[in-house]
Design a protein around this motif. Structure first.
Motif, PDB file in Angstrom:
ATOM      1  N   UNK A   7     -30.335  -8.333 -29.218  1.00  0.00           N
ATOM      2  CA  UNK A   7     -29.232  -9.210 -28.800  1.00  0.00           C
ATOM      3  C   UNK A   7     -28.266  -9.480 -29.948  1.00  0.00           C
ATOM      4  N   UNK A   8     -28.808  -9.713 -31.146  1.00  0.00           N
ATOM      5  CA  UNK A   8     -27.927 -10.040 -32.267  1.00  0.00           C
ATOM      6  C   UNK A   8     -27.359  -8.803 -32.954  1.00  0.00           C
ATOM      7  N   UNK A   9     -27.991  -7.646 -32.761  1.00  0.00           N
ATOM      8  CA  UNK A   9     -27.335  -6.395 -33.160  1.00  0.00           C
ATOM      9  C   UNK A   9     -26.084  -6.213 -32.292  1.00  0.00           C
ATOM     10  N   UNK A  10     -26.224  -6.486 -30.997  1.00  0.00           N
ATOM     11  CA  UNK A  10     -25.091  -6.385 -30.069  1.00  0.00           C
ATOM     12  C   UNK A  10     -24.018  -7.420 -30.398  1.00  0.00           C
ATOM     13  N   UNK A  11     -24.422  -8.556 -30.956  1.00  0.00           N
ATOM     14  CA  UNK A  11     -23.483  -9.663 -31.205  1.00  0.00           C
ATOM     15  C   UNK A  11     -22.487  -9.377 -32.325  1.00  0.00           C
ATOM     16  N   UNK A  12     -22.781  -8.376 -33.168  1.00  0.00           N
ATOM     17  CA  UNK A  12     -21.912  -8.115 -34.325  1.00  0.00           C
ATOM     18  C   UNK A  12     -20.501  -7.762 -33.878  1.00  0.00           C
ATOM     19  N   UNK A  46     -35.886  -7.844 -20.056  1.00  0.00           N
ATOM     20  CA  UNK A  46     -35.246  -7.136 -21.159  1.00  0.00           C
ATOM     21  C   UNK A  46     -36.048  -5.860 -21.422  1.00  0.00           C
ATOM     22  N   UNK A  47     -35.374  -4.711 -21.629  1.00  0.00           N
ATOM     23  CA  UNK A  47     -36.098  -3.445 -21.761  1.00  0.00           C
ATOM     24  C   UNK A  47     -36.982  -3.359 -23.007  1.00  0.00           C
ATOM     25  N   UNK A  48     -38.140  -2.755 -22.845  1.00  0.00           N
ATOM     26  CA  UNK A  48     -39.088  -2.582 -23.943  1.00  0.00           C
ATOM     27  C   UNK A  48     -38.601  -1.490 -24.900  1.00  0.00           C
ATOM     28  N   UNK A  49     -38.984  -1.576 -26.179  1.00  0.00           N
ATOM     29  CA  UNK A  49     -38.571  -0.540 -27.140  1.00  0.00           C
ATOM     30  C   UNK A  49     -39.082   0.848 -26.756  1.00  0.00           C
ATOM     31  N   UNK A  50     -40.267   0.901 -26.150  1.00  0.00           N
ATOM     32  CA  UNK A  50     -40.845   2.187 -25.754  1.00  0.00           C
ATOM     33  C   UNK A  50     -39.974   2.910 -24.723  1.00  0.00           C
ATOM     34  N   UNK A  51     -39.230   2.126 -23.924  1.00  0.00           N
ATOM     35  CA  UNK A  51     -38.317   2.714 -22.938  1.00  0.00           C
ATOM     36  C   UNK A  51     -37.017   3.148 -23.612  1.00  0.00           C
ATOM     37  N   UNK A 109     -23.305  -6.811 -21.904  1.00  0.00           N
ATOM     38  CA  UNK A 109     -24.062  -5.685 -22.486  1.00  0.00           C
ATOM     39  C   UNK A 109     -25.565  -5.873 -22.275  1.00  0.00           C
ATOM     40  N   UNK A 110     -26.049  -7.079 -22.510  1.00  0.00           N
ATOM     41  CA  UNK A 110     -27.483  -7.350 -22.372  1.00  0.00           C
ATOM     42  C   UNK A 110     -27.914  -7.217 -20.917  1.00  0.00           C
ATOM     43  N   UNK A 111     -27.093  -7.718 -20.000  1.00  0.00           N
ATOM     44  CA  UNK A 111     -27.432  -7.592 -18.574  1.00  0.00           C
ATOM     45  C   UNK A 111     -27.403  -6.126 -18.134  1.00  0.00           C
ATOM     46  N   UNK A 112     -26.428  -5.365 -18.649  1.00  0.00           N
ATOM     47  CA  UNK A 112     -26.346  -3.944 -18.286  1.00  0.00           C
ATOM     48  C   UNK A 112     -27.566  -3.180 -18.797  1.00  0.00           C
ATOM     49  N   UNK A 113     -27.990  -3.461 -20.016  1.00  0.00           N
ATOM     50  CA  UNK A 113     -29.204  -2.835 -20.558  1.00  0.00           C
ATOM     51  C   UNK A 113     -30.429  -3.203 -19.728  1.00  0.00           C
ATOM     52  N   UNK A 114     -30.521  -4.479 -19.353  1.00  0.00           N
ATOM     53  CA  UNK A 114     -31.681  -4.964 -18.588  1.00  0.00           C
ATOM     54  C   UNK A 114     -31.723  -4.342 -17.194  1.00  0.00           C
ATOM     55  N   UNK A 115     -30.572  -4.269 -16.536  1.00  0.00           N
ATOM     56  CA  UNK A 115     -30.519  -3.680 -15.192  1.00  0.00           C
ATOM     57  C   UNK A 115     -30.845  -2.189 -15.221  1.00  0.00           C
ATOM     58  N   UNK A 116     -30.409  -1.514 -16.283  1.00  0.00           N
ATOM     59  CA  UNK A 116     -30.625  -0.069 -16.376  1.00  0.00           C
ATOM     60  C   UNK A 116     -32.037   0.302 -16.817  1.00  0.00           C
ATOM     61  N   UNK A 117     -32.602  -0.471 -17.745  1.00  0.00           N
ATOM     62  CA  UNK A 117     -33.856  -0.040 -18.382  1.00  0.00           C
ATOM     63  C   UNK A 117     -34.988  -1.071 -18.326  1.00  0.00           C
ATOM     64  N   UNK A 118     -34.690  -2.289 -17.826  1.00  0.00           N
ATOM     65  CA  UNK A 118     -35.738  -3.299 -17.687  1.00  0.00           C
ATOM     66  C   UNK A 118     -36.459  -3.174 -16.358  1.00  0.00           C
ATOM     67  N   UNK A 119     -37.423  -4.052 -16.136  1.00  0.00           N
ATOM     68  CA  UNK A 119     -38.168  -4.065 -14.873  1.00  0.00           C
ATOM     69  C   UNK A 119     -37.620  -5.191 -13.992  1.00  0.00           C
ATOM     70  N   UNK A 120     -37.628  -4.943 -12.692  1.00  0.00           N
ATOM     71  CA  UNK A 120     -37.163  -5.972 -11.764  1.00  0.00           C
ATOM     72  C   UNK A 120     -38.157  -7.128 -11.761  1.00  0.00           C
ATOM     73  N   UNK A 121     -37.653  -8.327 -12.065  1.00  0.00           N
ATOM     74  CA  UNK A 121     -38.504  -9.524 -12.048  1.00  0.00           C
ATOM     75  C   UNK A 121     -38.574 -10.084 -10.630  1.00  0.00           C
ATOM     76  N   UNK A 122     -37.426 -10.097  -9.961  1.00  0.00           N
ATOM     77  CA  UNK A 122     -37.370 -10.652  -8.614  1.00  0.00           C
ATOM     78  C   UNK A 122     -36.001 -11.235  -8.337  1.00  0.00           C
TER      79      UNK A 122
END
Length: 295
Positions: A121-126, A159-164, A136-149
């Protein structure tokens, strides 16, 4: 925090006797990006794979979409409710400027966020504004995170895991609007995802050593490293300096054009172990009142 009166009601909690908690101050003081104000003044946010809605008024905290177990396991720590903010304010109030800043942002609390999410998040904040950081954070989460509900008609993602993220091409990451930071995100995902560095261990290091390790990540400089330490590693002596903090420090304490290193040293000497709390009060005070702007 002692003497909390907690009642479960309609898929939520009503918590009385809550002191030093003002949702607007907490979520609008630059420390988090996945909380959004609703029409009724409440805030809906995502953390630790949960979605909740929070509203505060008259020493009462209302948390919707939450049960007592989640409050005890996640939110009590996340909202830093075990800390005595009256004690912190007493320690800082001997400074007249801080006394005004504390009065203005009386309900600020420092959140205990996830270090991996905070790093990215703070790398993105620069060199970025808050609305764009959030997108940006929401776009990353929607693309690579898991649906919570779903909550009130909206779908939320973790929020997407580093492994992804480490398996993604930089060209793919660019689609989330992160710009030049895409290569930094990929680099961080590789380092953390392949366990070259354990960011969850850093809270056990000294502030100086944790700062040095964090700055090994591409895209992490002094300000970003201090944000990560303060907002996810309980390094409360960290003092992040952004444009607003620089302005307020020069407006009240130091000559205009002071070097960041000099501001940092001044803050560490003056505020010591409470520097991070002082920073949050000063940041919120300066930005909301636009102190130092065009002066």
């Amino acid at each position: 925090m002692e003497n909390l009166d907690i009642a479960e009601k309609n898929n939520g909690l009503i918590i009385k006797n809550i002191k030093n908690f003002e949702a607007k101050h907490i979520f609008d003081c630059g420390q988090c990006f996945r909380w959004n104000e609703q029409e009724d003044g409440s805030y809906t946010g995502v953390a630790y794979n949960k979605v909740i809605n929070v509203k505060s008024a008259d020493n009462v905290l209302y948390i919707d979409n939450c049960n007592l177990k989640d409050f005890n396991d996640i939110w009590y720590k996340y909202f830093d409710l075990n800390r005595d903010y009256d004690h912190i304010k007493m320690k800082l109030r001997n400074d007249k400027i801080l006394e005004k800043a504390i009065k203005f942002g009386y309900g600020v609390r420092i959140l205990n966020q996830d270090p991996w999410e905070t790093l990215i998040s703070f790398i993105i904040s620069a060199n970025n504004g808050i609305p764009r950081i959030k997108k940006c954070i929401e776009a990353l989460s929607e693309s690579y995170g898991k649906k919570i509900g779903e909550y009130k008609g909206q779908t939320y993602y973790s929020f997407p895991e580093p492994e992804i993220l480490k398996e993604m091409r930089i060209e793919e990451l660019l689609k989330s609007g992160v710009g030049f930071r895409a290569k930094y995100i990929f680099n961080a995902a590789v380092i953390v995802g392949e366990k070259q560095m354990n960011i969850y261990r850093m809270k056990n290091l000294s502030t100086e050593d944790a700062r040095k390790e964090l700055m090994l990540f591409a895209g992490v400089g002094p300000k970003v490293s201090d944000c990560i330490m303060l907002f996810s590693m309980e390094k409360h002596d960290a003092f992040p300096i952004d444009v607003w903090v620089k302005r307020v420090m020069e407006y009240f304490y130091l000559p205009e054009g002071s070097k960041l290193k000099d501001i940092q040293e001044f803050a560490q000497d003056k505020f010591g172990a409470y520097a991070g709390f002082a920073q949050q009060y000063l940041f919120y005070y300066a930005r909301e009142l636009k102190l130092g702007k065009n002066n």
